[in-house]
Write a protein that holds these residues in place. Structure first.
Motif, mmCIF file in Angstrom:
data_model
loop_
_atom_site.group_PDB
_atom_site.id
_atom_site.type_symbol
_atom_site.label_atom_id
_atom_site.label_comp_id
_atom_site.label_asym_id
_atom_site.label_seq_id
_atom_site.Cartn_x
_atom_site.Cartn_y
_atom_site.Cartn_z
ATOM 1 N N GLU A 177 0.833 -1.210 0.000
ATOM 2 C CA GLU A 177 0.000 0.000 0.000
ATOM 3 C C GLU A 177 0.862 1.251 0.000
ATOM 4 O O GLU A 177 0.570 2.215 -0.713
ATOM 5 C CB GLU A 177 -0.917 -0.011 1.218
ATOM 6 C CG GLU A 177 -1.997 -1.079 1.170
ATOM 7 C CD GLU A 177 -2.641 -1.334 2.518
ATOM 8 O OE1 GLU A 177 -3.575 -2.149 2.575
ATOM 9 O OE2 GLU A 177 -2.210 -0.728 3.525
ATOM 10 N N LEU A 180 2.415 1.783 -3.415
ATOM 11 C CA LEU A 180 1.409 2.261 -4.364
ATOM 12 C C LEU A 180 1.091 3.734 -4.138
ATOM 13 O O LEU A 180 1.051 4.534 -5.084
ATOM 14 C CB LEU A 180 0.144 1.412 -4.222
ATOM 15 C CG LEU A 180 -0.925 1.530 -5.302
ATOM 16 C CD1 LEU A 180 -0.360 1.112 -6.656
ATOM 17 C CD2 LEU A 180 -2.123 0.659 -4.944
ATOM 18 N N PHE A 184 1.523 7.110 -6.686
ATOM 19 C CA PHE A 184 0.446 8.051 -7.009
ATOM 20 C C PHE A 184 0.786 9.465 -6.534
ATOM 21 O O PHE A 184 0.504 10.442 -7.221
ATOM 22 C CB PHE A 184 -0.864 7.590 -6.362
ATOM 23 C CG PHE A 184 -1.575 6.518 -7.127
ATOM 24 C CD1 PHE A 184 -2.035 6.747 -8.419
ATOM 25 C CD2 PHE A 184 -1.793 5.270 -6.566
ATOM 26 C CE1 PHE A 184 -2.698 5.762 -9.138
ATOM 27 C CE2 PHE A 184 -2.454 4.275 -7.267
ATOM 28 C CZ PHE A 184 -2.904 4.524 -8.562
ATOM 29 N N ARG A 194 -2.501 -0.097 -15.191
ATOM 30 C CA ARG A 194 -2.009 -1.193 -14.366
ATOM 31 C C ARG A 194 -0.598 -1.583 -14.777
ATOM 32 O O ARG A 194 0.247 -1.897 -13.936
ATOM 33 C CB ARG A 194 -2.942 -2.397 -14.487
ATOM 34 C CG ARG A 194 -4.322 -2.199 -13.860
ATOM 35 C CD ARG A 194 -5.166 -3.458 -14.045
ATOM 36 N NE ARG A 194 -6.502 -3.313 -13.483
ATOM 37 C CZ ARG A 194 -7.532 -2.788 -14.128
ATOM 38 N NH1 ARG A 194 -7.364 -2.326 -15.375
ATOM 39 N NH2 ARG A 194 -8.713 -2.708 -13.548
ATOM 40 N N ASP A 211 -5.002 -4.455 -8.476
ATOM 41 C CA ASP A 211 -6.408 -4.210 -8.132
ATOM 42 C C ASP A 211 -6.673 -4.498 -6.656
ATOM 43 O O ASP A 211 -7.423 -3.773 -5.993
ATOM 44 C CB ASP A 211 -7.323 -5.078 -8.997
ATOM 45 C CG ASP A 211 -7.321 -4.659 -10.460
ATOM 46 O OD1 ASP A 211 -6.923 -3.512 -10.739
ATOM 47 O OD2 ASP A 211 -7.713 -5.469 -11.316
ATOM 48 N N GLN A 213 -4.522 -4.257 -4.165
ATOM 49 C CA GLN A 213 -3.934 -3.191 -3.344
ATOM 50 C C GLN A 213 -4.697 -1.872 -3.492
ATOM 51 O O GLN A 213 -4.813 -1.110 -2.523
ATOM 52 C CB GLN A 213 -2.457 -2.997 -3.705
ATOM 53 C CG GLN A 213 -1.595 -4.223 -3.444
ATOM 54 C CD GLN A 213 -1.770 -4.763 -2.041
ATOM 55 O OE1 GLN A 213 -1.945 -4.015 -1.074
ATOM 56 N NE2 GLN A 213 -1.730 -6.083 -1.914
ATOM 57 N N ILE A 214 -5.215 -1.595 -4.674
ATOM 58 C CA ILE A 214 -6.055 -0.401 -4.864
ATOM 59 C C ILE A 214 -7.267 -0.488 -3.941
ATOM 60 O O ILE A 214 -7.626 0.486 -3.248
ATOM 61 C CB ILE A 214 -6.511 -0.277 -6.325
ATOM 62 C CG1 ILE A 214 -5.340 0.086 -7.250
ATOM 63 C CG2 ILE A 214 -7.643 0.747 -6.464
ATOM 64 C CD1 ILE A 214 -4.883 1.520 -7.166
ATOM 65 N N ARG A 218 -8.056 2.066 -0.856
ATOM 66 C CA ARG A 218 -9.314 2.816 -0.826
ATOM 67 C C ARG A 218 -10.034 2.662 0.512
ATOM 68 O O ARG A 218 -10.638 3.607 1.031
ATOM 69 C CB ARG A 218 -10.224 2.367 -1.956
ATOM 70 C CG ARG A 218 -9.879 2.972 -3.308
ATOM 71 C CD ARG A 218 -10.723 2.376 -4.413
ATOM 72 N NE ARG A 218 -10.538 3.086 -5.668
ATOM 73 C CZ ARG A 218 -10.905 2.623 -6.846
ATOM 74 N NH1 ARG A 218 -11.496 1.417 -6.930
ATOM 75 N NH2 ARG A 218 -10.712 3.326 -7.941
ATOM 76 N N LEU A 231 -9.008 8.266 -4.971
ATOM 77 C CA LEU A 231 -8.302 7.278 -5.780
ATOM 78 C C LEU A 231 -9.318 6.686 -6.760
ATOM 79 O O LEU A 231 -10.004 5.704 -6.472
ATOM 80 C CB LEU A 231 -7.691 6.194 -4.888
ATOM 81 C CG LEU A 231 -6.784 5.150 -5.565
ATOM 82 C CD1 LEU A 231 -5.740 5.821 -6.459
ATOM 83 C CD2 LEU A 231 -6.121 4.281 -4.527
ATOM 84 N N THR A 233 -11.018 5.357 -10.515
ATOM 85 C CA THR A 233 -10.814 4.522 -11.697
ATOM 86 C C THR A 233 -11.151 5.333 -12.946
ATOM 87 O O THR A 233 -12.188 5.986 -12.999
ATOM 88 C CB THR A 233 -11.725 3.275 -11.659
ATOM 89 O OG1 THR A 233 -11.419 2.506 -10.494
ATOM 90 C CG2 THR A 233 -11.529 2.422 -12.902
ATOM 91 N N TYR A 239 -5.867 4.144 -13.122
ATOM 92 C CA TYR A 239 -6.249 4.786 -11.882
ATOM 93 C C TYR A 239 -5.572 6.145 -11.762
ATOM 94 O O TYR A 239 -4.483 6.375 -12.317
ATOM 95 C CB TYR A 239 -5.828 3.930 -10.673
ATOM 96 C CG TYR A 239 -6.484 2.563 -10.621
ATOM 97 C CD1 TYR A 239 -7.804 2.421 -10.188
ATOM 98 C CD2 TYR A 239 -5.774 1.433 -11.029
ATOM 99 C CE1 TYR A 239 -8.397 1.158 -10.138
ATOM 100 C CE2 TYR A 239 -6.363 0.174 -10.985
ATOM 101 C CZ TYR A 239 -7.673 0.054 -10.531
ATOM 102 O OH TYR A 239 -8.269 -1.189 -10.487
#
Length: 244
Positions: A177, A180, A184, A194, A211, A213-214, A218, A231, A233, A239
């Motif tokens: 996390e 990621l 971002f 991705r 996906d 971890q997204i 979230r 965050l 899509t 993303y």
């Protein structure tokens, strides 16, 4: 990690942690458990050990730990099952060790609530780096934080420390996390596919792992994870992080 690599690793000491953390090493292999404990102690950590999930649970009932280094493949209750059980009552960071290196195995470990996942055999110094990274990220916030800050709703994210705060309270992030969110945060407002995310993350996780971890991230930063505000899509593209 094996006997030879552990012995080689002890010839070069890493800098000990500023405040020695207490690590619980859980592994049914007596030899490996002893080597791990010795190596961590030689590098400044306090270490306790357990030979099974039941033994570890008894240790946790009587002591507080800063981190658990946990083998996945144990007889009886596996490391993944033990992690799932722990997550119902504690947020103590967990580093899973396993000989299974397939992406699906890594996903299962992270979905169970582990903070990071290290595949055997591994270099002793990599273990130290993973441990130090987890402890740094889960430490209480210092009185003075770096100036660079990204606001995400009621959260503040400090990239220099991989630290996410809600008010003055630190929000625990797993390694995946944190990796990621760092990507971002370095590209706010930019839609990342991705494939692009996989290329920028250590270990090049699969699209499904991205996906997963997204979704987990979230749940930590979004008021309504099913209707994300920050965050988002971008259908057909990837993303995007829309920070304040």
């Amino acid at each position: 990690m094996n006997g030879e690599s552990a012995a080689a690793g002890t010839t070069r000491r890493e800098a000990p942690p500023a405040e020695a953390a207490h690590v619980l090493v859980v592994d049914d292999d007596d030899r490996l458990r002893t080597l791990l404990g010795r190596y961590l102690r030689d590098n400044g950590y306090h270490v306790s050990s357990a030979s099974s999930a039941a033994d570890a649970r008894a240790k946790l009932d009587g002591m507080a730990f800063d981190l658990i280094v946990l083998d996945v493949m144990m007889p009886g209750e596996s490391g993944i099952d033990f992690t799932r059980g722990l997550r119902r009552s504690t947020t103590v960071p967990i580093l899973l060790l396993t000989a299974m290196g397939e992406p699906e195995d890594r996903i299962a470990g992270l979905e169970s609530g582990a903070d990071d996942y290290l595949t055997k055999p591994f270099e002793p110094r990599e273990l130290l780096l993973r441990v130090a990274t987890i402890l740094r990220r889960t430490a209480p916030p210092p009185s003075a934080l770096p100036a660079t800050c990204i606001k995400i709703g009621e959260f503040r994210y400090f990239p220099a420390r991989d630290q996410l705060l809600r008010g003055d309270e630190a929000v625990r992030l797993t390694t995946a996390e944190a990796d990621l969110l760092r990507v971002f945060a370095a590209n706010p407002g930019e839609t990342l596919s991705r494939h692009a995310l996989s290329q920028r993350l250590d270990g090049s996780p699969s699209r499904r792992a991205i996906d997963v971890q997204i979704a987990r991230l979230r749940r930590k930063i979004e008021p309504e994870p099913q209707n994300p505000r920050y965050l988002q899509t971008v259908w057909g593209r990837g993303y995007v992080l829309r920070a304040d």
